[in-house]
Design a protein around this motif. Sequence first.
Motif, mmCIF file in Angstrom:
data_model
loop_
_atom_site.group_PDB
_atom_site.id
_atom_site.type_symbol
_atom_site.label_atom_id
_atom_site.label_comp_id
_atom_site.label_asym_id
_atom_site.label_seq_id
_atom_site.Cartn_x
_atom_site.Cartn_y
_atom_site.Cartn_z
ATOM 1 N N GLU A 74 56.225 21.434 69.213
ATOM 2 C CA GLU A 74 56.230 22.789 68.704
ATOM 3 C C GLU A 74 55.797 22.766 67.236
ATOM 4 O O GLU A 74 56.254 21.957 66.446
ATOM 5 N N THR A 75 54.898 23.655 66.873
ATOM 6 C CA THR A 75 54.412 23.703 65.496
ATOM 7 C C THR A 75 54.996 24.914 64.774
ATOM 8 O O THR A 75 55.385 25.894 65.394
ATOM 9 N N THR A 76 55.035 24.800 63.479
ATOM 10 C CA THR A 76 55.517 25.923 62.677
ATOM 11 C C THR A 76 54.323 26.651 62.079
ATOM 12 O O THR A 76 53.242 26.090 61.938
ATOM 13 N N SER A 77 54.533 27.888 61.738
ATOM 14 C CA SER A 77 53.490 28.690 61.114
ATOM 15 C C SER A 77 53.771 28.806 59.624
ATOM 16 O O SER A 77 54.931 28.864 59.210
ATOM 17 N N PRO A 78 52.716 28.861 58.819
ATOM 18 C CA PRO A 78 52.948 29.047 57.381
ATOM 19 C C PRO A 78 53.544 30.426 57.122
ATOM 20 O O PRO A 78 53.355 31.340 57.917
ATOM 21 N N PRO A 79 54.255 30.572 56.015
ATOM 22 C CA PRO A 79 54.838 31.878 55.703
ATOM 23 C C PRO A 79 53.748 32.882 55.379
ATOM 24 O O PRO A 79 52.636 32.523 54.994
ATOM 25 N N ASP A 80 54.077 34.159 55.520
ATOM 26 C CA ASP A 80 53.150 35.209 55.153
ATOM 27 C C ASP A 80 53.070 35.270 53.625
ATOM 28 O O ASP A 80 53.916 34.720 52.915
ATOM 29 N N TYR A 81 52.053 35.922 53.122
ATOM 30 C CA TYR A 81 51.930 36.111 51.688
ATOM 31 C C TYR A 81 53.047 37.013 51.191
ATOM 32 O O TYR A 81 53.614 37.803 51.942
ATOM 33 N N LEU A 82 53.365 36.908 49.894
ATOM 34 C CA LEU A 82 54.401 37.750 49.305
ATOM 35 C C LEU A 82 54.028 39.223 49.410
ATOM 36 O O LEU A 82 52.877 39.585 49.192
ATOM 37 N N THR A 83 55.017 40.031 49.714
ATOM 38 C CA THR A 83 54.795 41.476 49.647
ATOM 39 C C THR A 83 54.955 41.904 48.189
ATOM 40 O O THR A 83 55.516 41.161 47.366
ATOM 41 N N GLU A 84 54.498 43.104 47.884
ATOM 42 C CA GLU A 84 54.696 43.629 46.528
ATOM 43 C C GLU A 84 56.183 43.649 46.183
ATOM 44 O O GLU A 84 56.567 43.289 45.079
ATOM 45 N N ALA A 85 57.011 44.044 47.139
ATOM 46 C CA ALA A 85 58.459 44.110 46.890
ATOM 47 C C ALA A 85 59.027 42.725 46.591
ATOM 48 O O ALA A 85 59.875 42.571 45.705
ATOM 49 N N GLU A 86 58.565 41.715 47.312
ATOM 50 C CA GLU A 86 59.029 40.344 47.057
ATOM 51 C C GLU A 86 58.566 39.858 45.686
ATOM 52 O O GLU A 86 59.319 39.194 44.964
ATOM 53 N N LEU A 87 57.333 40.206 45.305
ATOM 54 C CA LEU A 87 56.829 39.825 43.989
ATOM 55 C C LEU A 87 57.652 40.500 42.888
ATOM 56 O O LEU A 87 58.053 39.843 41.926
ATOM 57 N N VAL A 88 57.930 41.777 43.046
ATOM 58 C CA VAL A 88 58.756 42.497 42.068
ATOM 59 C C VAL A 88 60.132 41.839 41.958
ATOM 60 O O VAL A 88 60.642 41.611 40.853
ATOM 61 N N SER A 89 60.715 41.493 43.088
ATOM 62 C CA SER A 89 62.038 40.848 43.098
ATOM 63 C C SER A 89 62.007 39.505 42.367
ATOM 64 O O SER A 89 62.902 39.189 41.587
ATOM 65 N N ARG A 90 60.959 38.727 42.599
ATOM 66 C CA ARG A 90 60.844 37.422 41.923
ATOM 67 C C ARG A 90 60.604 37.588 40.429
ATOM 68 O O ARG A 90 61.147 36.826 39.628
ATOM 69 N N MET A 91 59.786 38.563 40.059
ATOM 70 C CA MET A 91 59.560 38.813 38.635
ATOM 71 C C MET A 91 60.863 39.217 37.969
ATOM 72 O O MET A 91 61.201 38.727 36.883
ATOM 73 N N ASP A 92 61.623 40.089 38.624
ATOM 74 C CA ASP A 92 62.902 40.539 38.092
ATOM 75 C C ASP A 92 63.869 39.358 37.958
ATOM 76 O O ASP A 92 64.540 39.215 36.933
ATOM 77 N N ALA A 93 63.920 38.511 38.965
ATOM 78 C CA ALA A 93 64.826 37.352 38.939
ATOM 79 C C ALA A 93 64.458 36.368 37.818
ATOM 80 O O ALA A 93 65.337 35.703 37.264
ATOM 81 N N GLN A 94 63.173 36.306 37.478
ATOM 82 C CA GLN A 94 62.721 35.394 36.421
ATOM 83 C C GLN A 94 62.783 36.028 35.035
ATOM 84 O O GLN A 94 62.459 35.383 34.044
ATOM 85 N N GLY A 95 63.147 37.309 34.971
ATOM 86 C CA GLY A 95 63.226 37.986 33.680
ATOM 87 C C GLY A 95 61.870 38.392 33.135
ATOM 88 O O GLY A 95 61.675 38.495 31.929
ATOM 89 N N ILE A 96 60.919 38.627 34.034
ATOM 90 C CA ILE A 96 59.566 39.008 33.616
ATOM 91 C C ILE A 96 59.392 40.503 33.820
ATOM 92 O O ILE A 96 59.509 41.001 34.931
ATOM 93 N N GLY A 97 59.107 41.202 32.744
ATOM 94 C CA GLY A 97 58.837 42.631 32.841
ATOM 95 C C GLY A 97 60.104 43.457 32.934
ATOM 96 O O GLY A 97 61.224 42.947 33.001
ATOM 97 N N THR A 98 59.875 44.755 32.914
ATOM 98 C CA THR A 98 60.958 45.725 33.041
ATOM 99 C C THR A 98 60.630 46.618 34.226
ATOM 100 O O THR A 98 59.514 46.562 34.762
ATOM 101 N N ASP A 99 61.564 47.449 34.614
ATOM 102 C CA ASP A 99 61.285 48.389 35.709
ATOM 103 C C ASP A 99 60.045 49.216 35.412
ATOM 104 O O ASP A 99 59.282 49.553 36.312
ATOM 105 N N ALA A 100 59.842 49.523 34.137
ATOM 106 C CA ALA A 100 58.694 50.343 33.752
ATOM 107 C C ALA A 100 57.392 49.544 33.688
ATOM 108 O O ALA A 100 56.325 50.075 33.968
ATOM 109 N N SER A 101 57.460 48.244 33.331
ATOM 110 C CA SER A 101 56.226 47.476 33.128
ATOM 111 C C SER A 101 55.753 46.686 34.343
ATOM 112 O O SER A 101 54.565 46.368 34.444
ATOM 113 N N ILE A 102 56.638 46.363 35.265
ATOM 114 C CA ILE A 102 56.247 45.545 36.415
ATOM 115 C C ILE A 102 55.124 46.182 37.233
ATOM 116 O O ILE A 102 54.155 45.489 37.576
#
Length: 163
Positions: A1-29
């Motif tokens: 059985e083989t595994t599939s690669p993950p899908d690309y990040l969604t915009e929401a996932e990117l926003v969440s990661r930026m927020d978790a890393q302290g990059i940007g604000t709600d207004a600038s992201i």
Amino acid sequence: ETTSPPDYLTEAELVSRMDAQGIGTDASIPTHIQNIVDRHYVVVCGPGEDGKRGEIIQKGGKKGRKGKGKGKGKGKEGKGKDDKPASRHMVPSPMGLSFCAAFEELDSELSRPPIRAFMEQQVQQIADGILDKDEVVSQNLERFHRKFQAFREKLWKLEKFFV
């Protein structure tokens, strides 16, 4: 059985990661994300399968499309499951991947979240009266001037990324 690669990040996932890393604000992201799209570092696509990108979602796909097509890339009639808009995935373009690889080789600190997060933290500390604006600006100008000079000395290494 083989595994599939993950899908690309969604915009929401990117926003969440930026927020978790302290990059940007709600207004600038949203502006940061729009910049990487406008500069063609990524394309926005619907969900893909088996690690492949989905169909490209054209800019302005929700409103104001008078005579500009049918908003391709959003699934059946522009909607996903349960009549919700299809997810929007951030897929790196060849140019975006080349820029990342070049920065990784020439100055990896510039392609990592901590440097941006540190500057965001400094801005907040200026706003809170903890740090002096002129001192922070001076320190950052000095830091990035040194980085610019070092980067410029290695420009010859960039050709392999952009041929």
